[in-house]
Write a protein that holds these residues in place. Structure first.
Motif, short mmCIF file in Angstrom:
data_model
loop_
_atom_site.label_atom_id
_atom_site.label_comp_id
_atom_site.label_asym_id
_atom_site.label_seq_id
_atom_site.Cartn_x
_atom_site.Cartn_y
_atom_site.Cartn_z
N VAL A 47 78.19 33.73 -14.60
CA VAL A 47 78.58 35.12 -14.89
C VAL A 47 79.84 35.11 -15.76
N ALA A 48 80.79 34.22 -15.41
CA ALA A 48 82.04 34.14 -16.20
C ALA A 48 81.72 33.72 -17.63
N ARG A 58 71.04 29.08 -22.38
CA ARG A 58 70.71 30.36 -23.02
C ARG A 58 72.00 31.11 -23.37
N ILE A 59 72.93 31.14 -22.42
CA ILE A 59 74.18 31.87 -22.66
C ILE A 59 75.00 31.16 -23.74
N ALA A 60 75.04 29.83 -23.68
CA ALA A 60 75.87 29.08 -24.63
C ALA A 60 75.32 29.16 -26.05
N HIS A 64 81.06 35.16 -23.42
CA HIS A 64 80.25 35.19 -24.64
C HIS A 64 79.72 36.59 -24.96
N GLY A 65 80.18 37.60 -24.20
CA GLY A 65 79.73 38.97 -24.44
C GLY A 65 78.25 39.16 -24.16
N ALA A 66 77.67 38.26 -23.36
CA ALA A 66 76.23 38.36 -23.08
C ALA A 66 75.95 39.14 -21.81
N VAL A 98 68.22 41.81 -19.51
CA VAL A 98 67.32 40.76 -19.03
C VAL A 98 68.14 39.62 -18.42
N LEU A 99 69.22 39.25 -19.12
CA LEU A 99 70.08 38.18 -18.61
C LEU A 99 70.72 38.61 -17.29
N ARG A 100 71.16 39.85 -17.20
CA ARG A 100 71.78 40.35 -15.95
C ARG A 100 70.80 40.22 -14.79
#
Ligand SMILES: Cc1cc2nc3c(=O)[nH]c(=O)nc-3n(C[C@H](O)[C@H](O)[C@H](O)COP(=O)(O)OP(=O)(O)OC[C@H]3O[C@@H](n4cnc5c(N)ncnc54)[C@H](O)[C@@H]3O)c2cc1C
Length: 402
Positions: free
Chosen positions: A277-278, A346-348, A283-285, A290-292
């Motif tokens: 989450v951090a 995915r986040i990175a 990364h402003g994601a 969907v990611l949430r």
């Protein structure tokens, strides 16, 4: 009436001194029975049940001290010897409890992992000794181990399970060579071990000649338990044994180093939901619906895993033999490792393709991604855990290969 937590705190207060060596700290922990609390008195324990042992470990873990010796000797060798070992073999555990020896597990071979009973390393009687010849592989920390817990074939004419024995082998003798193997996450955690006419005294066969499968099965349950139980609360861990290179260092230095590493080190095998989450926030994601949703799902599964573990521990504390929850816990951890790998990368984004401390997330997400596969292999693969659950919990027909 003072609680065990108060008792442990008072003991730490009286005994912790940052300038003493790790050897001395572990000697004191063992002498007080706080090293492996469920082991017998005089061997680093207090003979308490596993519930009380956990309370003592948790109480120690709440202090900024080096944890008691951990790993295969304490978590797998100890309970296996206490169940199957002779009086003399159980005495070997004293050196595990005070960390002066490190032990490793010599089970897997190039042609025998899941099908462990198909192993080919032999131990042949020669007077009062057995002479061992063969090759093992994927053996964690074998390069720094003093004693190996070895499964070998002592009767080639018996059926594959009946011909095995479980031996305690001196790893520091001529005839044993442990070569570290480097894995894709950059670690050299395990070795291939070549054994060429190494010797074991017949008094170091655990459980009796030809009963190795029974002894190994006990150890595998403890291995799964260890693999499924995740990380402990302790701040600092250190490698046991002279080859671990830590015994003569001041404990204050080891704790300070662990603090520095906790800030900078690459993640372990799995990213926690909180750290992902951090990362998403960084990364402003975190506004992506969907990611949430996927992060929330990951958090829920992590909680279910944690609670399953607590249930397994509570069962063990009340004296119940470990059941399918050990395999369920291990499977759950494999699933979490894969999800953590996918969410992290995915986040990175594209930056996640570069590894090292100067890359996205200081390389934590990438390290976890490259470690995820190992979680579902070590301690028995996912497919093998499915077999265990199918056969022992659901009563399904046995696997055709067993
Ligand atoms: C991090 C780590 C630490 C390890 N530490 C040690 C250690 O200290 N000591 C040690 O002795 N070993 C250790 N191992 C080795 C580990 O126990 C083996 O890798 C594992 O048992 C799988 O064996 P294998 O690699 O030979 O794969 P294989 O058994 O060849 O399996 C290959 C694939 O076939 C599948 N498969 C095999 N049999 C079946 C079946 N009957 N039904 C369905 N699918 C099947 C497997 O699930 C897997 O996907 C470690 C491994 C890892 C990853």
């Amino acid at each position: 009436m003072s609680s065990i937590r108060d008792e442990v705190s008072a003991w730490v207060e009286a005994n912790w001194d940052e300038s003493m060596t790790l050897r001395e700290w572990w000697r004191r922990l063992a002498a007080a029975g706080y090293s492996q609390p469920s082991w017998p008195i005089g061997l680093g324990g207090r003979g308490v049940d596993s519930g009380m042992a956990r309370e003592i470990n948790d109480a120690l873990g709440s202090h900024p001290v080096v944890a008691a010796p951990t790993g295969m000797g304490p978590h797998m060798g100890g309970p296996t010897l206490i169940e199957h070992g002779t009086e003399q073999q159980i005495q070997y555990l004293g050196a595990v409890a005070d960390g002066t020896q490190a032990w490793c597990q010599l089970f897997s071979e190039p042609g025998a992992g899941s099908d462990l009973a198909g192993l080919e390393t032999t131990a042949v009687r020669d007077g009062d000794d057995f002479v061992v010849r063969g090759q093992k592989v994927w053996n964690s920390s074998a390069d720094i181990a003093d004693r190996g817990m070895l499964l070998a074939r002592t009767d080639p004419t018996a059926s594959k399970h009946a011909g095995l024995s479980f031996l305690l082998i001196d790893m520091r003798q001529p005839g044993i060579e442990a070569r570290p193997l480097r894995t894709m996450n950059g670690n050299s955690q395990f070795c291939e071990v070549f054994i060429d006419d190494a010797r074991v005294r017949s008094s170091d066969i655990v459980g009796g000649l030809g009963t190795g499968w029974r002894v190994a099965s006990t150890m595998l349950v403890h291995e799964r338990k260890m693999a499924a139980s995740g990380s402990s609360r302790s701040l600092a861990f250190a490698a046991a044994g002279p080859l671990g290179g830590q015994l003569d260092r001041p404990v204050g230095e080891i704790v300070a180093e662990s603090r520095r590493r906790a800030k900078n080190r690459p993640a372990a095998m799995i990213n926690s939901a909180k750290s992902l989450v951090a990362l998403a926030q960084e990364h402003g994601a975190n506004t992506d619906p969907v990611l949430r949703n996927d992060l929330a799902d990951y958090f829920v599964r992590s909680e279910v895993y944690r609670l399953t573990n607590l249930r397994a521990r509570a069962g063990a504390s009340s004296g119940r033999t470990p059941g399918p929850e050990v395999s369920i816990g291990k499977l759950a951890l494999s699933g979490l490792a894969r999800t953590s790998r996918d969410l992290g990368t995915r986040i990175a984004g594209a930056g996640g393709m570069i590894v090292g401390p100067d890359s996205v997330s200081q390389g934590r997400v990438q390290h976890a991604a490259l470690s995820a596969a190992g979680v579902s292999i070590g301690g028995g693969t996912d497919e093998i855990q499915h077999n265990v659950i199918g056969e022992r919990a659901l009563g399904l027909p046995r696997d055709v290969t067993s």
